[in-house]
Design an enzyme around this catalytic site. Sequence first.
Site, PDB file in Angstrom:
ATOM      1  N   CYS A  26      13.242  11.978   6.335  1.00  0.00           N
ATOM      2  CA  CYS A  26      13.358  11.823   7.853  1.00  0.00           C
ATOM      3  C   CYS A  26      15.193  11.639   7.756  1.00  0.00           C
ATOM      4  O   CYS A  26      15.364  11.661   9.329  1.00  0.00           O
ATOM      5  CB  CYS A  26      12.942   9.822   7.817  1.00  0.00           C
TER       6      CYS A  26
ATOM      7  N   LYS B 176       0.146  -1.159   0.334  1.00  0.00           N
ATOM      8  CA  LYS B 176      -0.057  -0.207   0.088  1.00  0.00           C
ATOM      9  C   LYS B 176       1.146   1.227   0.081  1.00  0.00           C
ATOM     10  O   LYS B 176       1.910   1.831   1.036  1.00  0.00           O
ATOM     11  CB  LYS B 176      -0.800  -0.115   1.140  1.00  0.00           C
TER      12      LYS B 176
ATOM     13  N   GLU C 176       9.351  17.291  14.707  1.00  0.00           N
ATOM     14  CA  GLU C 176      10.201  16.518  13.320  1.00  0.00           C
ATOM     15  C   GLU C 176       8.169  18.055  12.445  1.00  0.00           C
ATOM     16  O   GLU C 176       7.356  17.447  12.600  1.00  0.00           O
ATOM     17  CB  GLU C 176       9.579  15.614  12.703  1.00  0.00           C
TER      18      GLU C 176
ATOM     19  N   GLU D 255      10.311   2.479  10.986  1.00  0.00           N
ATOM     20  CA  GLU D 255      11.136   3.685  10.626  1.00  0.00           C
ATOM     21  C   GLU D 255       9.825   5.025  10.672  1.00  0.00           C
ATOM     22  O   GLU D 255       9.045   4.862   9.655  1.00  0.00           O
ATOM     23  CB  GLU D 255      11.715   3.713   9.004  1.00  0.00           C
TER      24      GLU D 255
HETATM   25  N1  LIG Z   1       9.873   8.862   8.818  1.00  0.00           N
HETATM   26  C1  LIG Z   1      10.288   8.950   7.477  1.00  0.00           C
HETATM   27  O1  LIG Z   1      10.082   8.964   6.439  1.00  0.00           O
HETATM   28  C2  LIG Z   1       8.016   9.993   6.908  1.00  0.00           C
HETATM   29  C3  LIG Z   1       8.008  11.400   7.815  1.00  0.00           C
HETATM   30  N2  LIG Z   1       6.363  11.539   7.715  1.00  0.00           N
HETATM   31  C4  LIG Z   1       6.294  12.333   9.099  1.00  0.00           C
HETATM   32  O2  LIG Z   1       5.103  12.013   8.705  1.00  0.00           O
HETATM   33  C5  LIG Z   1       3.841  13.299   8.721  1.00  0.00           C
HETATM   34  C6  LIG Z   1       2.739  13.419   8.048  1.00  0.00           C
HETATM   35  O3  LIG Z   1       2.625  12.677   6.675  1.00  0.00           O
HETATM   36  P1  LIG Z   1       1.994  11.619   6.323  1.00  0.00           P
HETATM   37  O4  LIG Z   1       1.789  11.172   5.697  1.00  0.00           O
HETATM   38  O5  LIG Z   1       0.823  11.377   7.150  1.00  0.00           O
HETATM   39  O6  LIG Z   1       2.488  10.126   7.455  1.00  0.00           O
HETATM   40  P2  LIG Z   1       1.244   9.121   7.345  1.00  0.00           P
HETATM   41  O7  LIG Z   1       2.494   7.949   8.487  1.00  0.00           O
HETATM   42  O8  LIG Z   1       0.487   9.403   7.995  1.00  0.00           O
HETATM   43  O9  LIG Z   1       1.447   7.999   5.829  1.00  0.00           O
HETATM   44  C7  LIG Z   1       2.649   7.044   5.907  1.00  0.00           C
HETATM   45  C8  LIG Z   1       1.985   5.799   5.441  1.00  0.00           C
HETATM   46  O10 LIG Z   1       1.082   5.118   5.682  1.00  0.00           O
HETATM   47  C9  LIG Z   1      -0.367   5.302   5.502  1.00  0.00           C
HETATM   48  N3  LIG Z   1      -1.339   5.436   6.293  1.00  0.00           N
HETATM   49  C10 LIG Z   1      -2.089   6.129   6.912  1.00  0.00           C
HETATM   50  N4  LIG Z   1      -3.113   6.358   8.332  1.00  0.00           N
HETATM   51  C11 LIG Z   1      -2.719   4.955   8.216  1.00  0.00           C
HETATM   52  C12 LIG Z   1      -3.718   3.644   8.864  1.00  0.00           C
HETATM   53  N5  LIG Z   1      -4.415   4.406   9.672  1.00  0.00           N
HETATM   54  N6  LIG Z   1      -2.744   2.436   8.816  1.00  0.00           N
HETATM   55  C13 LIG Z   1      -2.531   1.834   8.364  1.00  0.00           C
HETATM   56  N7  LIG Z   1      -1.910   3.070   7.515  1.00  0.00           N
HETATM   57  C14 LIG Z   1      -2.031   4.267   7.622  1.00  0.00           C
HETATM   58  C15 LIG Z   1      -0.387   6.180   4.565  1.00  0.00           C
HETATM   59  O11 LIG Z   1      -1.518   6.193   3.897  1.00  0.00           O
HETATM   60  P3  LIG Z   1      -2.208   7.427   2.609  1.00  0.00           P
HETATM   61  O12 LIG Z   1      -1.200   8.674   3.143  1.00  0.00           O
HETATM   62  O13 LIG Z   1      -2.029   6.720   1.733  1.00  0.00           O
HETATM   63  O14 LIG Z   1      -3.279   8.100   3.926  1.00  0.00           O
HETATM   64  C16 LIG Z   1       1.174   5.787   3.601  1.00  0.00           C
HETATM   65  O15 LIG Z   1       0.798   4.968   3.341  1.00  0.00           O
HETATM   66  C17 LIG Z   1       5.154  13.878   8.013  1.00  0.00           C
HETATM   67  O16 LIG Z   1       4.685  15.222   8.116  1.00  0.00           O
HETATM   68  C18 LIG Z   1       6.288  13.612   8.111  1.00  0.00           C
HETATM   69  O17 LIG Z   1       6.320  14.269   9.882  1.00  0.00           O
HETATM   70  C19 LIG Z   1       6.312  11.005   7.265  1.00  0.00           C
HETATM   71  C20 LIG Z   1       6.690  10.636   5.747  1.00  0.00           C
HETATM   72  C21 LIG Z   1       8.127   9.521   5.643  1.00  0.00           C
HETATM   73  O1  LIG Z   2      17.910  10.386   3.540  1.00  0.00           O
HETATM   74  C1  LIG Z   2      18.068   9.533   2.691  1.00  0.00           C
HETATM   75  O2  LIG Z   2      18.341   8.291   1.232  1.00  0.00           O
HETATM   76  C2  LIG Z   2      16.960   8.174   3.026  1.00  0.00           C
HETATM   77  C3  LIG Z   2      15.895   8.820   3.575  1.00  0.00           C
HETATM   78  C4  LIG Z   2      14.457   7.835   4.036  1.00  0.00           C
HETATM   79  O3  LIG Z   2      14.317   6.993   3.568  1.00  0.00           O
HETATM   80  C5  LIG Z   2      13.535   8.920   4.352  1.00  0.00           C
HETATM   81  O4  LIG Z   2      13.776   9.875   4.216  1.00  0.00           O
HETATM   82  O5  LIG Z   2      12.728   7.879   4.803  1.00  0.00           O
END
Ligand SMILES: NC(=O)C1=CN([C@@H]2O[C@H](COP(=O)(O)OP(=O)(O)OC[C@H]3O[C@@H](n4cnc5c(N)ncnc54)[C@H](OP(=O)(O)O)[C@@H]3O)[C@@H](O)[C@H]2O)C=CC1
Ligand SMILES: O=C(O)CCC(=O)C(=O)O
Length: 477
Positions: free
Chosen positions: A280, A171, A379, A246
Site C-alpha cells: 500500500c 481472521k 490503486e 489502513e
Molecule cells: N492497503 C493494503 O495494504 C492492501 C490493499 N489492498 C487493495 O485491495 C485490493 C483487493 O484485495 P483484497 O484481498 O480483495 O482486499 P480485501 O479488502 O477484500 O481483503 C482484506 C481482508 O478483508 C477480508 N474481507 C473481505 N470481505 C470481507 C467482509 N465482507 N467482511 C470482513 N472481512 C472481509 C479479506 O478476507 P479474504 O481475503 O479471506 O476473503 C481479507 O482478510 C487489492 O488489489 C489492493 O488494491 C489489498 C490488500 C492490502
Molecule cells: O512499506 C511497508 O514497509 C509496509 C507496507 C504495508 O504495510 C502495506 O503495504 O500494507
Amino acid sequence: MALHHNLIGGEWVGGEAVANINPSDTNEVVGEFARGTAQDMKDAIAAAKAAFPAWSRSGIMERHAILKKAAEEIMVRKDELGAILSREEGKTLPEGIGETIRAAQIFDFFAGEALRLTGETVPSVRPGIGVEINREPLGVIGVITPWNFPIAIPAWKIAPALCYGNTVVFKPADLVPASAWAIVDILHRAGLPKGVLNLVMGKGSVVGQVMLDSPDLSGLTFTGSTGTGKRVALSSIEHNRKYQLEMGGKNPFVVLDDADLNVAVEAAANSAFFATGQRCTASSRLIVTEGIHDKFVAALTERISGLNIDHAMKPGTHIGPVVDPGQLKQDEDYIAIGKQEGAKLVTGGERLERETPGFYLKPALFTEATNQMRISREEIFGPVASVIRVKNYDEALAVANDTPFGLSSGIATTSLKHATHFKRNAEAGMVMVNLPTAGVDFHVPFGGRKASSFGSREQGKYANEFFTTVKTAYTLA
Ligand SMILES: NC(=O)C1=CN([C@@H]2O[C@H](COP(=O)(O)OP(=O)(O)OC[C@H]3O[C@@H](n4cnc5c(N)ncnc54)[C@H](OP(=O)(O)O)[C@@H]3O)[C@@H](O)[C@H]2O)C=CC1
Ligand SMILES: O=C(O)CCC(=O)C(=O)O
C-alpha cells in the site's frame, strides 16, 4: 498432508481442508488449512469475550514474558518462517525473511511496552480531590488482515492488542493462512491463556462478515481494500465500536532536476516494483521535472531490464510473482487501460514464462501519463508505474497532492529547501526524502490521511491510542 486447524478457546478445531497454493509454482501446495465456518467465528468471539476479564487484569510481567518468548521464537525460526511466507505470498526469500524479522521486532517492542504502561495523577480544580488518568483495554479486538504482509501486519495488530490487555479474534486473508497459523501457534505455545487469542481462517465474506455483524467486538482493526474498509466502518458505527482502517494508496514519488540520478532511480525502482508492487506504500506515480525527465526514464528503463523476475525462493530473484490470478488480471486490465488512455508503455507489462508455472509479470513503466488518467488515480497494486512530466517543483507538489489517497509520499532532491517544503506540505501520513515510499520502521507511527486511513496510527507507542480507552478517576482525599 497435515491439516492446520483453527484455534478457538484454546482448542485446535478442524474444518474443510483448503490447499494453500504457491504463486511461484502452482503445482506446489504449501499446506492444508481448515476453512472456518460462521459458527466457528461466533464460538471464537464468545471465547475471547469469556477470556477478557482475566486477561485484562493479568500482570504486566505475564504479558511481557509471553510476547518476548514469541519474539524470540520468531527470530530463531526466521529462515523457516520467511520461506513459508515467500512460498505462500510470492515475495522473494530475502523479503520474506526481512518481514519475519520485522514481526519478531514488533513482538519484542510490545513486550517492552507492557513494562512501560503509565498513567497520570493530577490535582483536581476542587480542593481535597485527587484525579488519576489511566488507559484500560477495550475488550475483544477483531483483527482482519490482507495477503500482502502475511506476518508483519498481523504482528503489528495482535502484539499491541495483547500488550494492552485485550483479547483477540484474528481472521487472516484466505490466500495466506500459513504465516498467520505459524504466529498463532507460537503465541499459543508461549503461554497465552485459553481464549485470549483465537484464529479463524476462511473467507472474508463468511467469517469476516460475522465479525462485522457482532455486537461483542469492542474494536476492529483492518488493513485491506477501500471497499471492505467502508463495510468495516459502516458496521462499526452500527455497533458503536472503535475501528481503525489502513487501505489503499496512490503514492507519489517526485524527482526534481537537482536529484542524484542514481538515488532517484534506485528509490523509484524499489517503490514501484519491489515486493511485486503489492504494497500500500508502493509508488505508482513518478512525478518528474522536465530537466531530468529523459535521463530518469532511460536510467529507470535500464534498471528494470536488470531485474530478475522469477521464483520467489530462487537465489538472485529480485521480484517474485503476482499473488494470484485475480490480482494478475487486475494488473493486466490496468495496463490495457493505460494504453487506451494514451500513456506510452516503454517497457514490460507482459506475462513471463519461467521453469515453474506461476503468475510472472514483467514490471511495466508508462510515460506521457497525466494525473487525470485512471492509472494515475486508482490503486493497481502490482508492478505498474507511470511517469508524469511536470515543469517545476510547485507543479510536482500540486500533482503529488492531487489524489484521493494520502498514505506515503516521496521526493528525490539535493535541495534542502525543497526537501523541507515537501516534508511540510505533502498531504500524506508518511514522507520520504531520497528514500523509497515503501519500507518503514517498526517502532514509529504508520498510517495515512484522506481515503488511505481512518482512526489513530498503528505501530510504535502511538498504537496505544487505538487499543486502549482512557479512564479518569476522582477520589475524595
Ligand atoms: N492497503 C493494503 O495494504 C492492501 C490493499 N489492498 C487493495 O485491495 C485490493 C483487493 O484485495 P483484497 O484481498 O480483495 O482486499 P480485501 O479488502 O477484500 O481483503 C482484506 C481482508 O478483508 C477480508 N474481507 C473481505 N470481505 C470481507 C467482509 N465482507 N467482511 C470482513 N472481512 C472481509 C479479506 O478476507 P479474504 O481475503 O479471506 O476473503 C481479507 O482478510 C487489492 O488489489 C489492493 O488494491 C489489498 C490488500 C492490502
Ligand atoms: O512499506 C511497508 O514497509 C509496509 C507496507 C504495508 O504495510 C502495506 O503495504 O500494507
